[in-house]
Write an enzyme that holds these catalytic residues in place. Structure first.
Site, short mmCIF file in Angstrom:
data_model
loop_
_atom_site.label_atom_id
_atom_site.label_comp_id
_atom_site.label_asym_id
_atom_site.label_seq_id
_atom_site.Cartn_x
_atom_site.Cartn_y
_atom_site.Cartn_z
N LYS A 79 -2.79 -7.19 3.48
CA LYS A 79 -3.59 -7.99 2.56
C LYS A 79 -5.07 -7.72 2.81
O LYS A 79 -5.48 -7.41 3.93
CB LYS A 79 -3.33 -9.48 2.80
CG LYS A 79 -1.92 -9.97 2.52
CD LYS A 79 -1.80 -11.44 2.90
CE LYS A 79 -0.39 -11.97 2.72
NZ LYS A 79 -0.05 -12.12 1.29
N ARG A 125 11.09 -13.21 1.04
CA ARG A 125 12.41 -13.16 0.41
C ARG A 125 13.41 -12.39 1.25
O ARG A 125 14.61 -12.62 1.16
CB ARG A 125 12.29 -12.55 -0.99
CG ARG A 125 11.88 -11.09 -1.03
CD ARG A 125 11.38 -10.66 -2.39
NE ARG A 125 10.11 -11.28 -2.72
CZ ARG A 125 9.48 -11.12 -3.89
NH1 ARG A 125 10.01 -10.34 -4.82
NH2 ARG A 125 8.32 -11.71 -4.12
#
Length: 464
Positions: A243, A317
């Site tokens: 990020k 996930r």
């Protein structure tokens, strides 16, 4: 176990306190008629009107604080804030207060007061005494304090920076709960984790803080089975798809799903609901090192599906997939997962309104109603099955991300659904876990969104 400080608990019912009158526009003429000429003149001089959040501290004849007026505005309007009374602890001077019964729902206002009294004081202790509230007559004060205490515990976890809260500390919080409530707990780590939960292991392998899976159980074995799964990413760098710095500033909250699940578990066990509770938390740190999983890798999962990694920043996930496969194997009556999963949900609904997904329409209605009842709102988004093709992979069973910019929250939910195919009564919450600015009952910082909603839903179904 972390709880609200004693100074933020309710004082015993029937005690003395300065009265607080919460008044909306419709009730204002009746309240105004009860005031002395001196008090009416005082309010006129200070230009008081019962607008939302307006406060008036009325003096008595001797100059002491005699009564508080707190404005609710159009108390029955669609924009009414059910937690409005949560603003009072930040406005009032130290002392004991009691709520006048007219104009408010006493239990809801008392809970809002305690939720608004929360302060994160691990590193900088709040100075001065806080105002305290006498428990309104006829409310279940112990229940209100349990709910507020569980919320405070979850908020503390989210607010704690990652240098002091990693996978081991998430485990410690779960162990704390298990000891307090007499639950059983198992921790899977090391070689057993790599063998049985390969996605959890792969996501956490780059960190010096070892990944683990936390599995807590409580309640009678023959009671209805309810399983909670919480995403426990203690910090998310994004992995090798790293990020930008601005994107990492709030990543200590990426375990907000685990915090919400822990808060629900605390409420459920504290209330002694008639269910068999299972709490599953995959706890990892998504770090960067030579051991990090890579874009393009194909990873095995507990369910046997092979997953191509399209982006290492879609790690939540992955760990939830293994946890859901474990939960789905015993086909619980109700399966609920909590995760700070996608920016797409925030773009669609903003920070205050978590998205939820389920195939069960009756369950969806019950979730929405519970959210409205608890002033813990959510919004259903569709599990649009045709979008599952966006997760297709040319070399594996599926990719962990879609190939384009559209429907990111839906494709993430569809990805998770592949790993819990047996359990139709499955709700996935995609939440933010953070209050960007202070609102009544919701201080700025970590928040366990949907926790009070889910507890209300479970209490309505499994209350003794």
């Amino acid at each position: 176990m972390t709880t609200i400080p004693s100074s933020h608990e309710l004082l015993p019912a029937g005690g003395a306190g300065i009265p607080i009158c919460c008044v909306g526009s419709a009730l204002w003429p009746e309240v105004e008629a009860t005031l002395s000429p001196f008090q009416r003149a005082f309010l006129k001089a200070t230009d008081f009107a019962p607008k939302v959040g307006r406060l008036a501290m009325l003096p008595g004849d001797d100059g002491s604080l005699a009564r508080i007026l707190f404005g609710l505005g159009d108390a029955e309007g669609p924009a009414r804030d059910r937690l409005a009374a949560g603003k009072l602890p930040s406005l009032l001077p130290p002392g004991s207060y009691r709520l006048e019964p007219a104009g408010i729902e006493p239990a809801e206002a008392a809970l809002a007061w305690l939720l608004g009294s929360y302060r994160f004081g691990r590193y900088r202790e709040a100075k001065g005494e806080r105002p305290r509230l006498v428990a309104p007559n006829g409310v279940d004060a112990a229940e209100i304090e349990r709910i507020a205490g569980a919320v405070a515990m979850g908020r503390d976890l989210v607010n704690t920076p990652a240098n002091d809260l990693g996978p081991a500390e998430i485990e410690a919080a779960a162990r704390d709960l298990s000891r307090h409530h007499g639950a059983l707990i198992a921790i899977i780590a090391g070689e057993a984790l790599a063998r049985d939960f390969p996605l959890v292991h792969a996501v956490g392998a780059a960190s010096v803080r070892a990944p683990r899976l936390i599995d807590l159980t409580w309640g009678a074995p023959d009671a209805p089975r309810v399983t909670l799964v919480g995403k426990g990413v203690a910090f998310d760098t994004g992995g090798l798809d790293i990020k930008p710095s601005a994107g990492m500033l709030l990543m200590k909250k990426d375990m907000g799903g685990a915090a919400a699940a822990l808060a629900v578990a605390d409420m459920v066990m504290g209330a002694g609901l008639n269910l068999r509770l299972r709490l599953v938390i995959p706890a990892v740190e998504n770090a960067v090192s030579g051991a990090a999983f890579r874009p393009g890798d194909v990873l095995a999962s507990r369910a046997g599906l092979k997953v191509e990694i399209g982006n290492t920043d879609a790690e939540g996930r992955l760990i939830l997939a293994d946890a859901l496969a474990l939960a789905d194997a015993e086909e619980p009556e109700l399966l609920i997962d909590f995760a700070t999963l996608t920016g797409a949900a925030r773009v669609a609904l903003g920070p205050d309104l978590p998205a939820f997904f389920t195939e069960d329409d009756d369950l969806a209605r019950a979730v929405a109603e519970a959210g409205a009842e608890a002033a813990d709102p959510v919004w259903r988004l569709p599990l649009h099955a045709p979008y599952a093709s966006l997760l297709d992979s040319k070399i594996a069973d599926l990719n962990n991300v879609s190939g384009g910019p559209f429907a990111g929250a839906i494709t993430a939910a569809l990805f998770l659904r592949r790993f819990a195919p047996k359990t139709r009564a499955h709700v996935h919450f995609d939440l933010y876990g953070w209050n960007p600015s202070a609102k009544p009952g919701r201080p700025e910082g970590g928040e366990v969104q949907t926790a009070r909603l889910v507890y209300g839903l479970l209490k309505s179904r499994y209350g003794r």
